[in-house]
Design a protein around this motif. Sequence first.
Motif, PDB file in Angstrom:
ATOM      1  N   GLY A   1      45.938  34.213  43.572  1.00  0.00           N
ATOM      2  CA  GLY A   1      45.475  35.574  43.339  1.00  0.00           C
ATOM      3  C   GLY A   1      43.983  35.672  43.570  1.00  0.00           C
ATOM      4  N   ASP A   2      43.429  36.839  43.310  1.00  0.00           N
ATOM      5  CA  ASP A   2      41.979  36.994  43.389  1.00  0.00           C
ATOM      6  C   ASP A   2      41.495  37.957  42.315  1.00  0.00           C
ATOM      7  OD1 ASP A   2      41.306  39.772  44.902  1.00  0.00           O
ATOM      8  OD2 ASP A   2      43.065  38.896  45.860  1.00  0.00           O
ATOM      9  N   LEU A   3      40.231  37.778  41.942  1.00  0.00           N
ATOM     10  CA  LEU A   3      39.608  38.524  40.856  1.00  0.00           C
ATOM     11  C   LEU A   3      38.446  39.350  41.383  1.00  0.00           C
ATOM     12  CD1 LEU A   3      39.191  35.579  38.321  1.00  0.00           C
ATOM     13  CD2 LEU A   3      41.040  37.250  38.328  1.00  0.00           C
ATOM     14  N   THR A   4      38.156  40.421  40.671  1.00  0.00           N
ATOM     15  CA  THR A   4      37.011  41.265  40.984  1.00  0.00           C
ATOM     16  C   THR A   4      36.153  41.425  39.732  1.00  0.00           C
ATOM     17  OG1 THR A   4      38.280  42.519  42.618  1.00  0.00           O
ATOM     18  CG2 THR A   4      36.254  43.532  41.797  1.00  0.00           C
ATOM     19  N   PHE A   5      34.858  41.182  39.883  1.00  0.00           N
ATOM     20  CA  PHE A   5      33.906  41.464  38.815  1.00  0.00           C
ATOM     21  C   PHE A   5      32.875  42.429  39.369  1.00  0.00           C
ATOM     22  CE2 PHE A   5      29.972  41.046  36.558  1.00  0.00           C
ATOM     23  CZ  PHE A   5      30.360  41.033  35.235  1.00  0.00           C
ATOM     24  N   VAL A   6      32.699  43.563  38.721  1.00  0.00           N
ATOM     25  CA  VAL A   6      31.745  44.584  39.161  1.00  0.00           C
ATOM     26  C   VAL A   6      30.633  44.709  38.130  1.00  0.00           C
ATOM     27  CG1 VAL A   6      31.458  46.968  39.901  1.00  0.00           C
ATOM     28  CG2 VAL A   6      33.666  45.852  40.200  1.00  0.00           C
ATOM     29  N   TRP A   7      29.391  44.603  38.593  1.00  0.00           N
ATOM     30  CA  TRP A   7      28.236  44.817  37.717  1.00  0.00           C
ATOM     31  C   TRP A   7      27.893  46.295  37.814  1.00  0.00           C
ATOM     32  CZ3 TRP A   7      22.575  42.922  38.616  1.00  0.00           C
ATOM     33  CH2 TRP A   7      21.861  43.024  37.421  1.00  0.00           C
ATOM     34  N   THR A   8      28.342  47.070  36.844  1.00  0.00           N
ATOM     35  CA  THR A   8      28.272  48.522  36.968  1.00  0.00           C
ATOM     36  C   THR A   8      26.931  49.104  36.535  1.00  0.00           C
ATOM     37  OG1 THR A   8      29.358  48.725  34.818  1.00  0.00           O
ATOM     38  CG2 THR A   8      30.756  48.865  36.772  1.00  0.00           C
TER      39      THR A   8
ATOM     40  N   GLY B   1      32.762  45.494  34.939  1.00  0.00           N
ATOM     41  CA  GLY B   1      34.192  45.754  34.987  1.00  0.00           C
ATOM     42  C   GLY B   1      34.914  44.591  35.626  1.00  0.00           C
ATOM     43  N   ILE B   2      36.196  44.430  35.294  1.00  0.00           N
ATOM     44  CA  ILE B   2      37.006  43.355  35.857  1.00  0.00           C
ATOM     45  C   ILE B   2      38.300  43.916  36.448  1.00  0.00           C
ATOM     46  CG2 ILE B   2      36.068  41.620  34.292  1.00  0.00           C
ATOM     47  CD1 ILE B   2      38.746  41.788  32.734  1.00  0.00           C
ATOM     48  N   GLY B   3      38.843  43.173  37.414  1.00  0.00           N
ATOM     49  CA  GLY B   3      40.129  43.503  38.017  1.00  0.00           C
ATOM     50  C   GLY B   3      40.770  42.233  38.542  1.00  0.00           C
ATOM     51  N   TYR B   4      42.046  42.292  38.868  1.00  0.00           N
ATOM     52  CA  TYR B   4      42.779  41.094  39.270  1.00  0.00           C
ATOM     53  C   TYR B   4      44.037  41.500  40.038  1.00  0.00           C
ATOM     54  CZ  TYR B   4      44.343  42.816  34.781  1.00  0.00           C
ATOM     55  OH  TYR B   4      44.708  43.664  33.755  1.00  0.00           O
ATOM     56  N   VAL B   5      44.412  40.652  40.978  1.00  0.00           N
ATOM     57  CA  VAL B   5      45.679  40.805  41.718  1.00  0.00           C
ATOM     58  C   VAL B   5      46.260  39.412  41.887  1.00  0.00           C
ATOM     59  CG1 VAL B   5      46.821  41.677  43.782  1.00  0.00           C
ATOM     60  CG2 VAL B   5      44.712  42.762  42.993  1.00  0.00           C
ATOM     61  N   PHE B   6      47.549  39.247  41.575  1.00  0.00           N
ATOM     62  CA  PHE B   6      48.191  37.944  41.668  1.00  0.00           C
ATOM     63  C   PHE B   6      49.514  38.026  42.407  1.00  0.00           C
ATOM     64  CE2 PHE B   6      45.083  37.023  38.522  1.00  0.00           C
ATOM     65  CZ  PHE B   6      44.898  35.649  38.550  1.00  0.00           C
ATOM     66  N   HIS B   7      49.858  36.928  43.057  1.00  0.00           N
ATOM     67  CA  HIS B   7      51.154  36.834  43.709  1.00  0.00           C
ATOM     68  C   HIS B   7      52.244  36.834  42.637  1.00  0.00           C
ATOM     69  CE1 HIS B   7      54.462  35.516  46.198  1.00  0.00           C
ATOM     70  NE2 HIS B   7      53.681  35.519  47.266  1.00  0.00           N
TER      71      HIS B   7
ATOM     72  N   HIS C   1      26.697  43.940  27.607  1.00  0.00           N
ATOM     73  CA  HIS C   1      27.046  44.526  26.306  1.00  0.00           C
ATOM     74  C   HIS C   1      28.504  44.976  26.270  1.00  0.00           C
ATOM     75  CE1 HIS C   1      26.736  46.757  22.587  1.00  0.00           C
ATOM     76  NE2 HIS C   1      27.156  47.853  23.190  1.00  0.00           N
ATOM     77  N   ARG C   2      29.032  45.403  27.425  1.00  0.00           N
ATOM     78  CA  ARG C   2      30.378  45.986  27.449  1.00  0.00           C
ATOM     79  C   ARG C   2      31.028  45.717  28.804  1.00  0.00           C
ATOM     80  NH1 ARG C   2      32.861  50.827  28.920  1.00  0.00           N
ATOM     81  NH2 ARG C   2      34.470  51.576  27.489  1.00  0.00           N
ATOM     82  N   ILE C   3      32.297  45.351  28.775  1.00  0.00           N
ATOM     83  CA  ILE C   3      33.079  45.140  29.993  1.00  0.00           C
ATOM     84  C   ILE C   3      34.371  45.930  29.852  1.00  0.00           C
ATOM     85  CG2 ILE C   3      34.316  43.460  31.418  1.00  0.00           C
ATOM     86  CD1 ILE C   3      32.280  41.369  30.546  1.00  0.00           C
ATOM     87  N   GLN C   4      34.742  46.637  30.912  1.00  0.00           N
ATOM     88  CA  GLN C   4      35.959  47.429  30.836  1.00  0.00           C
ATOM     89  C   GLN C   4      36.869  47.168  32.029  1.00  0.00           C
ATOM     90  OE1 GLN C   4      34.600  51.586  30.762  1.00  0.00           O
ATOM     91  NE2 GLN C   4      35.618  51.899  32.723  1.00  0.00           N
ATOM     92  N   ALA C   5      38.101  47.626  31.906  1.00  0.00           N
ATOM     93  CA  ALA C   5      39.096  47.547  32.974  1.00  0.00           C
ATOM     94  C   ALA C   5      39.900  48.830  32.954  1.00  0.00           C
ATOM     95  CB  ALA C   5      40.019  46.347  32.776  1.00  0.00           C
ATOM     96  N   GLU C   6      40.226  49.342  34.141  1.00  0.00           N
ATOM     97  CA  GLU C   6      41.032  50.551  34.248  1.00  0.00           C
ATOM     98  C   GLU C   6      42.350  50.203  34.937  1.00  0.00           C
ATOM     99  OE1 GLU C   6      38.055  50.659  36.307  1.00  0.00           O
ATOM    100  OE2 GLU C   6      36.803  50.971  34.551  1.00  0.00           O
ATOM    101  N   LEU C   7      43.417  50.865  34.530  1.00  0.00           N
ATOM    102  CA  LEU C   7      44.712  50.611  35.144  1.00  0.00           C
ATOM    103  C   LEU C   7      45.573  51.860  35.115  1.00  0.00           C
ATOM    104  CD1 LEU C   7      47.045  48.914  32.598  1.00  0.00           C
ATOM    105  CD2 LEU C   7      44.631  49.207  32.070  1.00  0.00           C
ATOM    106  N   ASP C   8      46.543  51.875  36.004  1.00  0.00           N
ATOM    107  CA  ASP C   8      47.547  52.931  36.019  1.00  0.00           C
ATOM    108  C   ASP C   8      48.314  52.878  34.698  1.00  0.00           C
ATOM    109  OD1 ASP C   8      50.268  54.134  36.523  1.00  0.00           O
ATOM    110  OD2 ASP C   8      49.397  54.471  38.502  1.00  0.00           O
ATOM    111  N   GLY C   9      48.536  54.030  34.099  1.00  0.00           N
ATOM    112  CA  GLY C   9      49.208  54.085  32.814  1.00  0.00           C
ATOM    113  C   GLY C   9      50.608  53.514  32.805  1.00  0.00           C
ATOM    114  N   ARG C  10      51.223  53.390  33.980  1.00  0.00           N
ATOM    115  CA  ARG C  10      52.574  52.835  34.064  1.00  0.00           C
ATOM    116  C   ARG C  10      52.570  51.312  34.131  1.00  0.00           C
ATOM    117  NH1 ARG C  10      53.945  56.183  39.361  1.00  0.00           N
ATOM    118  NH2 ARG C  10      51.849  55.343  39.743  1.00  0.00           N
ATOM    119  N   ASN C  11      51.403  50.723  34.305  1.00  0.00           N
ATOM    120  CA  ASN C  11      51.323  49.278  34.525  1.00  0.00           C
ATOM    121  C   ASN C  11      51.287  48.552  33.180  1.00  0.00           C
ATOM    122  OD1 ASN C  11      50.907  46.709  35.468  1.00  0.00           O
ATOM    123  ND2 ASN C  11      49.266  47.263  36.880  1.00  0.00           N
ATOM    124  N   THR C  12      52.440  48.467  32.554  1.00  0.00           N
ATOM    125  CA  THR C  12      52.517  47.878  31.213  1.00  0.00           C
ATOM    126  C   THR C  12      52.226  46.377  31.221  1.00  0.00           C
ATOM    127  OG1 THR C  12      54.913  47.631  31.492  1.00  0.00           O
ATOM    128  CG2 THR C  12      54.125  49.631  30.385  1.00  0.00           C
ATOM    129  N   ALA C  13      52.556  45.692  32.308  1.00  0.00           N
ATOM    130  CA  ALA C  13      52.283  44.250  32.366  1.00  0.00           C
ATOM    131  C   ALA C  13      50.780  43.989  32.342  1.00  0.00           C
ATOM    132  CB  ALA C  13      52.904  43.648  33.625  1.00  0.00           C
TER     133      ALA C  13
END
Length: 205
Positions: free
Chosen positions: A95-102, A110-116, A143-155
């Motif tokens: 997989g791969d990860l994303t770190f954004v310095w906002t 912010g953080i994000g991730y995608v995995f096989h 001080h703060r790190i966040q992540a956003e996701l589609d509301g249907r993405n329960t996993a």
Amino acid sequence: MPTPSASPTPPLPYTPHYPIRTERLDLRPVHTDDFDAIHAYQRRPEVCRYLYWGPFDEAESRASVAAKTARTTLRAEGDILQLAVVVRETGQLVGDLTFVWTSREHRQGGIGYVFHPDAAGRGYATEASRALLKLGFEDLHLHRIQAELDGRNTASARLLERLGMRREAHLRENEFLDGTWSDEVVYAMLAREWREGQDTTSALR
């Protein structure tokens, strides 16, 4: 009332000491020859179902990989780190990860991730994402790190909750994806919550 002290961010440009090693994983820059492994999941509809892109054809994945290879260093707010997640024992990219310095002023990221999908159920995504939180809070002194996701993405929501992140907002029908309105959910963690979690983990050992 005194202003709370703020730890300085590291001198810029900031490049992590690669690879970032966890118990089982190496997090390293994306290479051009990672194309086959990355395209193997970027082309799958079930992987992209709740994302803002894809599924990608070969040309789109090649462009994506090329962009990722350049994201190794933070020079200014808005910059991104893109990290390949490699299982150390096998050398397999999963997989791969994303770190954004906002924001530098407000010390936010912010953080994000995608995995096989074949890597699901082994805790790799949780282990790798926890390393991103450590980088943000302990190396960059955010001080703060966040992540956003589609509301249907329960996993994905369960993953963020395993990391100890809080569900802060549920935005109703604020995104139009794949021909339908969908909700967006925001999770976040503060530096003091990260430190408290580390203290608790240490006490249990």
